[in-house]
Scaffold this motif. Sequence first.
Motif, PDB file in Angstrom:
ATOM      1  N   THR A  79       0.707  -1.061  -0.029  1.00 21.76           N
ATOM      2  CA  THR A  79      -0.048  -0.080   0.024  1.00 21.76           C
ATOM      3  C   THR A  79       0.974   1.173   0.056  1.00 21.76           C
ATOM      4  O   THR A  79       0.274   2.408  -0.416  1.00 21.76           O
ATOM      5  CB  THR A  79      -0.911   0.197   1.157  1.00 21.76           C
ATOM      6  OG1 THR A  79      -0.273  -0.045   2.504  1.00 21.76           O
ATOM      7  CG2 THR A  79      -2.090  -1.163   1.121  1.00 21.76           C
ATOM      8  N   ASN A  80       2.076   1.233   0.353  1.00 22.51           N
ATOM      9  CA  ASN A  80       2.974   2.366   0.678  1.00 22.51           C
ATOM     10  C   ASN A  80       4.281   2.464  -0.316  1.00 22.51           C
ATOM     11  O   ASN A  80       4.801   3.418  -0.458  1.00 22.51           O
ATOM     12  CB  ASN A  80       3.215   2.591   2.026  1.00 22.51           C
ATOM     13  CG  ASN A  80       2.148   2.851   2.811  1.00 22.51           C
ATOM     14  OD1 ASN A  80       1.495   3.895   2.952  1.00 22.51           O
ATOM     15  ND2 ASN A  80       1.825   1.671   3.721  1.00 22.51           N
ATOM     16  N   GLY A  81       4.205   1.306  -0.869  1.00 23.45           N
ATOM     17  CA  GLY A  81       5.823   1.416  -1.811  1.00 23.45           C
ATOM     18  C   GLY A  81       6.933   0.786  -0.925  1.00 23.45           C
ATOM     19  O   GLY A  81       6.944   0.853   0.160  1.00 23.45           O
ATOM     20  N   VAL A  82       7.766   0.458  -1.586  1.00 20.93           N
ATOM     21  CA  VAL A  82       9.033  -0.374  -0.921  1.00 20.93           C
ATOM     22  C   VAL A  82       9.648   0.892   0.016  1.00 20.93           C
ATOM     23  O   VAL A  82      10.217   0.546   0.950  1.00 20.93           O
ATOM     24  CB  VAL A  82       9.983  -0.958  -1.920  1.00 20.93           C
ATOM     25  CG1 VAL A  82      10.790   0.159  -3.135  1.00 20.93           C
ATOM     26  CG2 VAL A  82      11.086  -1.847  -1.588  1.00 20.93           C
ATOM     27  N   HIS A  83      10.002   2.078  -0.630  1.00 20.55           N
ATOM     28  CA  HIS A  83      10.696   2.947   0.209  1.00 20.55           C
ATOM     29  C   HIS A  83      10.217   3.410   1.431  1.00 20.55           C
ATOM     30  O   HIS A  83      10.799   3.260   2.478  1.00 20.55           O
ATOM     31  CB  HIS A  83      10.927   4.243  -0.820  1.00 20.55           C
ATOM     32  CG  HIS A  83      11.836   3.857  -2.011  1.00 20.55           C
ATOM     33  ND1 HIS A  83      12.867   3.520  -1.976  1.00 20.55           N
ATOM     34  CD2 HIS A  83      11.368   3.594  -3.249  1.00 20.55           C
ATOM     35  CE1 HIS A  83      13.403   3.260  -3.282  1.00 20.55           C
ATOM     36  NE2 HIS A  83      12.281   3.388  -3.966  1.00 20.55           N
ATOM     37  N   THR A  84       8.885   3.795   1.584  1.00 19.73           N
ATOM     38  CA  THR A  84       8.092   3.933   2.760  1.00 19.73           C
ATOM     39  C   THR A  84       8.071   2.964   3.625  1.00 19.73           C
ATOM     40  O   THR A  84       8.447   3.023   4.963  1.00 19.73           O
ATOM     41  CB  THR A  84       6.742   4.478   2.332  1.00 19.73           C
ATOM     42  OG1 THR A  84       6.833   5.689   1.511  1.00 19.73           O
ATOM     43  CG2 THR A  84       6.039   4.853   3.731  1.00 19.73           C
ATOM     44  N   ALA A  85       8.029   1.626   2.901  1.00 20.71           N
ATOM     45  CA  ALA A  85       7.880   0.601   3.859  1.00 20.71           C
ATOM     46  C   ALA A  85       9.297   0.014   4.554  1.00 20.71           C
ATOM     47  O   ALA A  85       9.317  -0.102   5.848  1.00 20.71           O
ATOM     48  CB  ALA A  85       7.306  -0.872   3.173  1.00 20.71           C
ATOM     49  N   MET A  86      10.344   0.319   3.793  1.00 20.43           N
ATOM     50  CA  MET A  86      11.701   0.174   4.535  1.00 20.43           C
ATOM     51  C   MET A  86      11.928   1.397   5.587  1.00 20.43           C
ATOM     52  O   MET A  86      12.554   0.900   6.473  1.00 20.43           O
ATOM     53  CB  MET A  86      12.788   0.101   3.158  1.00 20.43           C
ATOM     54  CG  MET A  86      12.741  -0.955   2.364  1.00 20.43           C
ATOM     55  SD  MET A  86      13.835  -0.767   1.068  1.00 20.43           S
ATOM     56  CE  MET A  86      15.404  -0.253   1.525  1.00 20.43           C
ATOM     57  N   LEU A  87      11.489   2.479   5.315  1.00 16.95           N
ATOM     58  CA  LEU A  87      11.788   3.645   6.376  1.00 16.95           C
ATOM     59  C   LEU A  87      11.051   3.194   7.608  1.00 16.95           C
ATOM     60  O   LEU A  87      11.570   3.253   8.845  1.00 16.95           O
ATOM     61  CB  LEU A  87      11.319   4.812   5.689  1.00 16.95           C
ATOM     62  CG  LEU A  87      11.807   6.093   6.334  1.00 16.95           C
ATOM     63  CD1 LEU A  87      13.457   6.387   6.319  1.00 16.95           C
ATOM     64  CD2 LEU A  87      11.246   7.342   5.596  1.00 16.95           C
ATOM     65  N   ALA A  88       9.903   2.871   7.555  1.00 13.87           N
ATOM     66  CA  ALA A  88       9.042   2.326   8.582  1.00 13.87           C
ATOM     67  C   ALA A  88       9.629   1.112   9.232  1.00 13.87           C
ATOM     68  O   ALA A  88       9.669   1.175  10.488  1.00 13.87           O
ATOM     69  CB  ALA A  88       7.536   2.362   8.150  1.00 13.87           C
ATOM     70  N   GLU A 111       5.664  -9.037   1.985  1.00 14.80           N
ATOM     71  CA  GLU A 111       7.028  -9.002   1.759  1.00 14.80           C
ATOM     72  C   GLU A 111       7.714  -7.954   0.539  1.00 14.80           C
ATOM     73  O   GLU A 111       8.667  -7.859   0.410  1.00 14.80           O
ATOM     74  CB  GLU A 111       7.749 -10.240   1.930  1.00 14.80           C
ATOM     75  CG  GLU A 111       7.676 -11.063   3.156  1.00 14.80           C
ATOM     76  CD  GLU A 111       8.293 -12.142   3.218  1.00 14.80           C
ATOM     77  OE1 GLU A 111       9.189 -12.707   2.397  1.00 14.80           O
ATOM     78  OE2 GLU A 111       8.126 -12.983   4.331  1.00 14.80           O
ATOM     79  N   LYS A 112       6.663  -7.810  -0.296  1.00  9.97           N
ATOM     80  CA  LYS A 112       7.129  -7.401  -1.603  1.00  9.97           C
ATOM     81  C   LYS A 112       5.937  -5.841  -1.984  1.00  9.97           C
ATOM     82  O   LYS A 112       4.893  -6.275  -1.657  1.00  9.97           O
ATOM     83  CB  LYS A 112       7.156  -8.150  -2.751  1.00  9.97           C
ATOM     84  CG  LYS A 112       8.194  -9.305  -2.605  1.00  9.97           C
ATOM     85  CD  LYS A 112       8.377 -10.110  -3.728  1.00  9.97           C
ATOM     86  CE  LYS A 112       9.218 -11.096  -3.576  1.00  9.97           C
ATOM     87  NZ  LYS A 112       9.817 -11.702  -4.707  1.00  9.97           N
ATOM     88  N   GLY A 121      13.080  -5.637  -5.030  1.00 10.64           N
ATOM     89  CA  GLY A 121      11.841  -6.478  -4.447  1.00 10.64           C
ATOM     90  C   GLY A 121      12.124  -7.150  -3.124  1.00 10.64           C
ATOM     91  O   GLY A 121      11.258  -7.421  -2.748  1.00 10.64           O
ATOM     92  N   ALA A 122      13.347  -7.563  -3.005  1.00 12.16           N
ATOM     93  CA  ALA A 122      13.695  -8.409  -1.842  1.00 12.16           C
ATOM     94  C   ALA A 122      13.854  -7.877  -0.452  1.00 12.16           C
ATOM     95  O   ALA A 122      14.113  -8.358   0.564  1.00 12.16           O
ATOM     96  CB  ALA A 122      14.895  -9.552  -2.143  1.00 12.16           C
ATOM     97  N   TYR A 123      14.218  -6.243  -0.612  1.00 18.63           N
ATOM     98  CA  TYR A 123      14.580  -5.638   0.787  1.00 18.63           C
ATOM     99  C   TYR A 123      13.560  -5.575   1.704  1.00 18.63           C
ATOM    100  O   TYR A 123      14.045  -5.983   2.857  1.00 18.63           O
ATOM    101  CB  TYR A 123      14.851  -4.120   0.395  1.00 18.63           C
ATOM    102  CG  TYR A 123      15.933  -3.944  -0.520  1.00 18.63           C
ATOM    103  CD1 TYR A 123      17.359  -4.873  -0.367  1.00 18.63           C
ATOM    104  CD2 TYR A 123      15.999  -2.883  -1.393  1.00 18.63           C
ATOM    105  CE1 TYR A 123      18.174  -4.593  -1.282  1.00 18.63           C
ATOM    106  CE2 TYR A 123      17.360  -2.545  -2.059  1.00 18.63           C
ATOM    107  CZ  TYR A 123      18.478  -3.562  -2.020  1.00 18.63           C
ATOM    108  OH  TYR A 123      19.417  -3.297  -2.652  1.00 18.63           O
ATOM    109  N   VAL A 124      12.360  -5.313   1.429  1.00 20.04           N
ATOM    110  CA  VAL A 124      11.367  -5.400   2.429  1.00 20.04           C
ATOM    111  C   VAL A 124      11.007  -6.940   3.141  1.00 20.04           C
ATOM    112  O   VAL A 124      11.114  -6.945   4.536  1.00 20.04           O
ATOM    113  CB  VAL A 124       9.950  -5.019   2.096  1.00 20.04           C
ATOM    114  CG1 VAL A 124       8.843  -5.289   3.292  1.00 20.04           C
ATOM    115  CG2 VAL A 124      10.050  -3.410   1.566  1.00 20.04           C
ATOM    116  N   GLY A 125      10.985  -8.246   2.521  1.00 17.71           N
ATOM    117  CA  GLY A 125      11.203  -9.237   2.980  1.00 17.71           C
ATOM    118  C   GLY A 125      12.354  -9.530   3.809  1.00 17.71           C
ATOM    119  O   GLY A 125      12.092 -10.121   4.880  1.00 17.71           O
TER     120      GLY A 125
END
Length: 136
Positions: A79-88, A111-112, A121-125
């Motif tokens: 819902t928020n994209g990879v960059h926002t998810a990683m920051l959070a 995870e994606k 693709g794999a960073y959040v996971g």
Amino acid sequence: KLLKMLDDNDSAVRYWAVLGLTMRGKETVTANRERLRKALADPAPSVRIAAGEALGRYDESTPAQEILNVLLPLSNAETNGVHTAMLALNAIDAMGDRSKIAVSAVSNLPEKDPKADARMGAYVGRLIKDFVADRS
């Protein structure tokens, strides 16, 4: 100067103001906790995340659940994209033991980001798996 910057119209200026307070450590964060708690409701996700990290790291009087109520929804990559998810997710991780109550919620996050390119693709996971492993 940093406190004045918290009221700037530009979200990037507000973000850097929160980071500036955070970099000054526990004493500065706790002295400005009410301003940082107000920033948890900022219109910009990056400002909310930075405020959550500051309070989660340094202000024991702000309940962890209050901070996680802001950070967990932003950790959803779909819902928020990879960059926002990683920051959070990094902000949640920075909370240390205070974030243990979020293990179940984090483990259930997507995870994606289906819109992210293959390199990202794999960073959040990985962040999710590492967080869960570190706190289980």
